[in-house]
Design a protein around this motif. Structure first.
Motif, PDB file in Angstrom:
ATOM      1  N   ALA A 155      -6.761  43.162  14.768  1.00 50.06           N
ATOM      2  CA  ALA A 155      -5.902  43.813  13.771  1.00 50.06           C
ATOM      3  C   ALA A 155      -4.433  43.426  13.963  1.00 50.06           C
ATOM      4  O   ALA A 155      -3.571  44.280  14.151  1.00 50.06           O
ATOM      5  CB  ALA A 155      -6.074  45.324  13.849  1.00 50.06           C
ATOM      6  N   HIS A 157      -0.624  42.263  13.121  1.00 52.05           N
ATOM      7  CA  HIS A 157       0.371  42.336  12.056  1.00 52.05           C
ATOM      8  C   HIS A 157       1.344  41.175  12.266  1.00 52.05           C
ATOM      9  O   HIS A 157       2.316  41.287  12.998  1.00 52.05           O
ATOM     10  CB  HIS A 157       1.094  43.683  12.093  1.00 52.05           C
ATOM     11  CG  HIS A 157       0.259  44.823  11.624  1.00 52.05           C
ATOM     12  ND1 HIS A 157       0.307  45.309  10.335  1.00 52.05           N
ATOM     13  CD2 HIS A 157      -0.681  45.567  12.268  1.00 52.05           C
ATOM     14  CE1 HIS A 157      -0.543  46.315  10.203  1.00 52.05           C
ATOM     15  NE2 HIS A 157      -1.152  46.486  11.365  1.00 52.05           N
ATOM     16  N   GLU A 163       0.103  36.567   6.130  1.00 56.84           N
ATOM     17  CA  GLU A 163      -0.227  37.745   5.340  1.00 56.84           C
ATOM     18  C   GLU A 163      -0.179  37.470   3.838  1.00 56.84           C
ATOM     19  O   GLU A 163      -0.514  38.349   3.037  1.00 56.84           O
ATOM     20  CB  GLU A 163       0.688  38.910   5.715  1.00 56.84           C
ATOM     21  CG  GLU A 163       0.440  39.380   7.142  1.00 56.84           C
ATOM     22  CD  GLU A 163       1.149  40.672   7.498  1.00 56.84           C
ATOM     23  OE1 GLU A 163       1.807  41.265   6.614  1.00 56.84           O
ATOM     24  OE2 GLU A 163       1.038  41.094   8.664  1.00 56.84           O
ATOM     25  N   ASN A 198     -11.617  41.332   1.225  1.00 56.97           N
ATOM     26  CA  ASN A 198     -10.455  42.004   1.779  1.00 56.97           C
ATOM     27  C   ASN A 198     -10.691  43.514   1.748  1.00 56.97           C
ATOM     28  O   ASN A 198     -10.747  44.101   0.658  1.00 56.97           O
ATOM     29  CB  ASN A 198      -9.191  41.655   0.986  1.00 56.97           C
ATOM     30  CG  ASN A 198      -7.932  41.756   1.822  1.00 56.97           C
ATOM     31  OD1 ASN A 198      -7.977  41.582   3.036  1.00 56.97           O
ATOM     32  ND2 ASN A 198      -6.807  41.997   1.179  1.00 56.97           N
ATOM     33  N   PRO A 199     -10.863  44.156   2.905  1.00 58.07           N
ATOM     34  CA  PRO A 199     -11.076  45.604   2.918  1.00 58.07           C
ATOM     35  C   PRO A 199      -9.927  46.334   2.222  1.00 58.07           C
ATOM     36  O   PRO A 199      -8.782  45.865   2.223  1.00 58.07           O
ATOM     37  CB  PRO A 199     -11.116  45.933   4.416  1.00 58.07           C
ATOM     38  CG  PRO A 199     -11.555  44.661   5.067  1.00 58.07           C
ATOM     39  CD  PRO A 199     -10.926  43.573   4.252  1.00 58.07           C
ATOM     40  N   PRO A 200     -10.198  47.499   1.627  1.00 56.22           N
ATOM     41  CA  PRO A 200      -9.170  48.180   0.852  1.00 56.22           C
ATOM     42  C   PRO A 200      -7.926  48.568   1.642  1.00 56.22           C
ATOM     43  O   PRO A 200      -6.850  48.714   1.068  1.00 56.22           O
ATOM     44  CB  PRO A 200      -9.883  49.430   0.321  1.00 56.22           C
ATOM     45  CG  PRO A 200     -11.277  49.376   0.773  1.00 56.22           C
ATOM     46  CD  PRO A 200     -11.487  48.118   1.551  1.00 56.22           C
ATOM     47  N   TRP A 201      -8.067  48.726   2.968  1.00 57.00           N
ATOM     48  CA  TRP A 201      -6.905  49.108   3.780  1.00 57.00           C
ATOM     49  C   TRP A 201      -6.132  47.906   4.327  1.00 57.00           C
ATOM     50  O   TRP A 201      -5.170  48.047   5.064  1.00 57.00           O
ATOM     51  CB  TRP A 201      -7.362  49.981   4.965  1.00 57.00           C
ATOM     52  CG  TRP A 201      -8.292  49.254   5.901  1.00 57.00           C
ATOM     53  CD1 TRP A 201      -7.956  48.452   6.946  1.00 57.00           C
ATOM     54  CD2 TRP A 201      -9.723  49.253   5.860  1.00 57.00           C
ATOM     55  NE1 TRP A 201      -9.056  47.935   7.571  1.00 57.00           N
ATOM     56  CE2 TRP A 201     -10.175  48.424   6.915  1.00 57.00           C
ATOM     57  CE3 TRP A 201     -10.675  49.871   5.040  1.00 57.00           C
ATOM     58  CZ2 TRP A 201     -11.524  48.205   7.168  1.00 57.00           C
ATOM     59  CZ3 TRP A 201     -12.023  49.661   5.300  1.00 57.00           C
ATOM     60  CH2 TRP A 201     -12.437  48.825   6.352  1.00 57.00           C
ATOM     61  N   SER A 202      -6.547  46.709   3.954  1.00 54.34           N
ATOM     62  CA  SER A 202      -5.947  45.500   4.515  1.00 54.34           C
ATOM     63  C   SER A 202      -4.467  45.384   4.170  1.00 54.34           C
ATOM     64  O   SER A 202      -4.031  45.726   3.071  1.00 54.34           O
ATOM     65  CB  SER A 202      -6.687  44.265   3.999  1.00 54.34           C
ATOM     66  OG  SER A 202      -6.025  43.082   4.385  1.00 54.34           O
ATOM     67  N   TRP A 203      -3.695  44.876   5.116  1.00 57.46           N
ATOM     68  CA  TRP A 203      -2.279  44.576   4.889  1.00 57.46           C
ATOM     69  C   TRP A 203      -2.062  43.095   4.581  1.00 57.46           C
ATOM     70  O   TRP A 203      -0.944  42.619   4.514  1.00 57.46           O
ATOM     71  CB  TRP A 203      -1.448  44.999   6.101  1.00 57.46           C
ATOM     72  CG  TRP A 203      -1.986  44.506   7.430  1.00 57.46           C
ATOM     73  CD1 TRP A 203      -1.632  43.372   8.089  1.00 57.46           C
ATOM     74  CD2 TRP A 203      -2.968  45.150   8.240  1.00 57.46           C
ATOM     75  NE1 TRP A 203      -2.338  43.255   9.262  1.00 57.46           N
ATOM     76  CE2 TRP A 203      -3.167  44.356   9.392  1.00 57.46           C
ATOM     77  CE3 TRP A 203      -3.709  46.334   8.115  1.00 57.46           C
ATOM     78  CZ2 TRP A 203      -4.071  44.691  10.402  1.00 57.46           C
ATOM     79  CZ3 TRP A 203      -4.606  46.671   9.125  1.00 57.46           C
ATOM     80  CH2 TRP A 203      -4.779  45.847  10.250  1.00 57.46           C
ATOM     81  N   SER A 227     -12.928  39.850  11.144  1.00 54.98           N
ATOM     82  CA  SER A 227     -11.900  40.484  10.333  1.00 54.98           C
ATOM     83  C   SER A 227     -10.585  40.483  11.092  1.00 54.98           C
ATOM     84  O   SER A 227     -10.559  40.622  12.314  1.00 54.98           O
ATOM     85  CB  SER A 227     -12.294  41.927  10.004  1.00 54.98           C
ATOM     86  OG  SER A 227     -11.232  42.591   9.342  1.00 54.98           O
ATOM     87  N   CYS A 229      -8.302  42.701   9.999  1.00 53.24           N
ATOM     88  CA  CYS A 229      -7.788  44.053   9.742  1.00 53.24           C
ATOM     89  C   CYS A 229      -8.826  45.063  10.231  1.00 53.24           C
ATOM     90  O   CYS A 229      -9.324  45.885   9.469  1.00 53.24           O
ATOM     91  CB  CYS A 229      -7.437  44.258   8.275  1.00 53.24           C
ATOM     92  SG  CYS A 229      -8.720  43.796   7.126  1.00 53.24           S
TER      93      CYS A 229
END
Length: 358
Positions: A155, A157, A163, A198-203, A227, A229
């Motif tokens: 995960a 950032h 991104e 892309n998962p819904p919470w992905s940044w 993944s 994220c």
């Protein structure tokens, strides 16, 4: 003892600084110059790593020093230009991964290696973990692999370009795992079916997760699920690996020594690891004319795996690796302007055979 190999490094960014430390620690090489478009960055990097008197410049032409080989640590988009320039100057090149952004460019770089008669090797650093070599020995004891899997869940950032990429996981990360599967299986990939999302919470703007299954020429299946994220219970940056064989199973958590059932001892060696391992093999190859495991022609296949996975994810159907290479060769023939490189590309009776797929 032979004289140290005189290296010119091109690229002084974050990875470039890691290479400066690695070169300094290897007695078989000596750094004679550092090139970066930002000469101030090059000067600062050299000074910070004990190279206060090292010549720095914005280009090879401006540097004015003699060198035996080039380490290309520029950004991927610059690899074809920098590596080809060095090859055509008559010196071998060790290039950071990925070799290029497209298979077409990779084939042009392979042609430059042929036209110049110089080695082009790619630094696939994941191949140089002691635990990977131990894992490979365990698998050899257990028998041929039926299924090889890698789970990769992190995960990070990053901010910046990753991104905003359309396929950040597949394009920027998965080549490590795809390439390592080739080393462990000892065969070549035939086709891939991939689904990225892309998962819904992905940044991330693009697809930060993917599942892929590769079929290999010897019948082995390699599955990748990952993944970027996936917070919580994250895997190693190397992923979690599992190899199923007729005699048992071996696993590697990506960080520690591998384990197997039934128990197969897998003591770790003392060989250099990661980019230090790449550098050691490069020096050996230059001095002996041996073919390193990530020589340019072979490494084309690893990038073709990435392109095939992305195409499969975009189209929803399996994609053959050979189709990617054959199409890239056609594109290379129509876009290559250097006559020596074009002649090398035209000399291949079969572009698939040129990269070890025929």
């Amino acid at each position: 003892m032979p004289e140290p190999l005189r290296l010119l490094q091109v690229g002084a960014g974050g990875m470039g600084r890691a290479w400066l430390r690695t070169i300094a620690a290897n007695p078989d090489v000596v750094l004679v110059g550092l090139v970066d478009l930002d000469v101030g960055t090059a000067r600062a990097a050299a000074d910070e790593h004990g190279y206060s008197g090292l010549p720095v410049a914005a280009s090879m032409d401006e540097l004015g020093v003699e060198f035996d080989a080039v380490v290309d640590v520029t950004v991927p988009v610059a690899h074809p230009k920098v590596s080809v320039e060095a090859l055509l100057r008559g010196v071998p090149v060790l290039c950071e991964k990925p070799l290029a952004e497209t298979v077409r460019e990779c084939l042009q770089m392979a042609a430059a290696s042929e036209a110049s008669g110089q080695l082009l090797m790619v630094s696939q650093s994941r191949r140089y973990f002691r635990a990977v070599n131990a894992f490979q020995r365990q698998i050899a004891e257990l028998g041929p692999i039926g299924t090889l899997s890698c789970e990769f869940y992190k995960a990070p950032h990053f901010s910046g370009f990753r991104e905003r990429m359309a396929e950040p996981l597949l394009v920027d990360m998965a080549i490590h795992q795809f390439d390592l599967s080739r080393k462990l299986i000892g065969s070549e990939p035939v086709s891939v079916y991939c689904d990225s999302y892309n998962p819904p919470w992905s940044w991330f703007d693009g697809n930060a997760a993917a599942s892929a299954i590769f079929t290999y020429a010897n019948g082995t299946r390699f599955t990748f699920a990952g993944s970027w994220c996936a917070p919580g219970l994250e895997t190693s940056w190397n992923g979690f690996w599992r190899a199923g064989t007729p005699s048992g199973t071996a696993t590697w958590d990506g960080d520690n020594a591998p384990v197997a059932e039934p128990d197969v001892p897998a003591p770790l060696g003392d060989e250099p690891e990661e980019i230090a391992g790449s550098l050691a093999e490069f020096v050996h190859a230059v001095r002996t004319s041996a073919t390193p495991q990530s020589e340019v022609h072979s490494n084309v296949v690893s990038l073709a795996m990435v392109e095939a996975a992305v195409r499969s994810a975009n189209t929803g159907v399996p994609v053959r690796i050979t189709d990617i290479v054959a199409e890239a060769h056609t594109e290379a023939l129509s876009t290559t302007q250097n006559p020596d490189l074009l002649a090398a590309l035209k000399s291949w009776p079969n572009p698939l055979a040129a990269v070890g797929l025929a």
